[in-house]
Enzyme design. Sequence first.
Site, PDB file in Angstrom:
ATOM      1  N   HIS A 188      -2.857  36.939  52.953  1.00 42.25           N
ATOM      2  CA  HIS A 188      -2.520  35.536  52.560  1.00 42.25           C
ATOM      3  C   HIS A 188      -1.533  35.392  51.523  1.00 42.25           C
ATOM      4  O   HIS A 188      -0.921  34.429  51.509  1.00 42.25           O
ATOM      5  CB  HIS A 188      -4.072  34.922  52.183  1.00 42.25           C
ATOM      6  CG  HIS A 188      -4.896  34.511  53.455  1.00 42.25           C
ATOM      7  ND1 HIS A 188      -6.246  34.808  53.233  1.00 42.25           N
ATOM      8  CD2 HIS A 188      -4.816  34.596  54.610  1.00 42.25           C
ATOM      9  CE1 HIS A 188      -6.748  34.384  54.354  1.00 42.25           C
ATOM     10  NE2 HIS A 188      -5.864  34.118  54.979  1.00 42.25           N
ATOM     11  N   CYS A 485       7.359  34.558  65.826  1.00 46.60           N
ATOM     12  CA  CYS A 485       7.044  33.555  65.160  1.00 46.60           C
ATOM     13  C   CYS A 485       6.044  34.332  63.869  1.00 46.60           C
ATOM     14  O   CYS A 485       5.831  33.592  63.283  1.00 46.60           O
ATOM     15  CB  CYS A 485       6.116  32.436  65.971  1.00 46.60           C
ATOM     16  SG  CYS A 485       4.503  33.179  66.521  1.00 46.60           S
TER      17      CYS A 485
END
Length: 560
Positions: A188, A485
């Site tokens: 994250h 992506c």
Amino acid sequence: MSTVLRGVPVVPGVAYAPVIRPGRLPSLEDEWTGEVPESDRAAEVARFTAAAAAVASRLRHRAGLASGAAAEVLSATATLAQDRAWLGAAEKRINAGAPAVRAVVGAVEQFADMFTQMGGLMAERVTDLNDIRDRVLAELLGLPEPGVPAPDVPSILCADDLAPADTAGLDPTRVVALATTIGGPTSHTAIIARQLGIPCVVAVEGLDAVGAETMVLVDGTAGTVAVTPDPVAAGEAVAAAKRDAERAARWTGPGATSDGHAVAILANVADGAAARSARQTAAEGVGLFRTELCFLNRDTEPGIEEQADVYAEVLEAFAGRKVVIRTLDAGSDKPLKFAGHAEEANPALGVRGIRIAVGNPGLLSRQLEGIAAAGERTGNPPWVMAPMIATAEEAEHFAAQARSYGLTPGVMIEVPAAALRAEQILRHVDFLSIGTNDLAQYTMAADRMSADLAALTDPWQPAVLSLVAMTACAGAAAGKPVGVCGEAAADPLLACVLVGLGVTSLSAAAAAVQGVGARLAEVSLARCREAADAVLAAGTAADARSAALAILSASRRVHP
């Protein structure tokens, strides 16, 4: 004498500034002693419950003010703060006589050990859980929330690890780079650092010994942290990086190599606000619209019209341009309260992504209906892709559903089996999009949050890039587009290699779009292919990166 510490590069760029470190809670030894009288235990439970609710409420508020990946991780952390499992474990301890502080520490320790043993994406939640623990403890003790200080001057944040709630709230004009002792290139912290556009290096050995206010030079391209470097040399490195950034800022697209080979440069978004922000860049469309934010932190499934409203915001922001919507990628570390998730021994290899639809068939059909409604309302027909596809049969089933709603179907290539069978999968769908984050984790059998294994989950691993090449080759043979992506597309150097491997589009965080497009515009397709060949022949990720840098840097056509 300067000491150079080495880690895994995550976000390119160079920054030179003093170190700041996150604040810590004071010693809690006094809060551990004694027992709560039975007559006071209900009140102690209520005090704990109120503290946890306050923390969750603040996290949800911050999620509402954020956008993109930051909003997504804050929302997920707020959901974890109210998770009944660990809250119940803490309440049980209080009802047995433990003070709230001791109960919180014990309950979180119990679940942190459990998550660590599960590995994979569940292990990633340990940092989040520990962060929630510290915030709840601070609330119970009447102390300021722990976290990252607000520096008076531009600074470099160094930490053992960073909670998403802290990373999501950073001001990139004040925190100009990140370096952590643990974490991987798809953590994250790394994802949000890309969104902020600040240099980041993770898994830095020896970083714990670097104290606050020490001057350091972080190089997010080389993956180094130089401690007390020569100020003149550091200034020159920053100036060179600034010139590169200024060149990138002048790039306006469209994406192409220096000899005119077209490559679409797209943006990853998670909501309408992020899409409107990305529209201010040179992004030619959206290559990944993460739809999880519409579902997370909900007790009930959002209705079709509510979903359509969310999807329409992104389609309107990129009116007349390509928008690829990923269907719900939940499960594992992103559980849905209304999807009936069962306990799993290894959630990262369990029911997640498209697999949730097996037990909840209406969940996918209602989402596709909402996506189709948004496309009709805006006049911008979206592409739609399914995550965690592993077989051609799964791809065929999803494609039939998507086409029944008039949508253009594709699938994510995140599972090595899907890359190996890309030719067969392409018989059923119109495009592929490679998610390099999970592809690296599953290919290398390495938890992407493990600092000890960060070198294995590096997207430069030749084995991972071999699967990318295989997928791109299948796309070329079928005459169908294959994009990337995953976070690998945000690395300007690796983006050039991906193009050399045959990738037709690159989708990255909005902050990375211009850097990727500008770097690609400086090199020819032939050099990209030469670099790709060198990378596939390399023995290690470090060797692959060095080989690509040597070939692509020598051939850059730099415009003044």
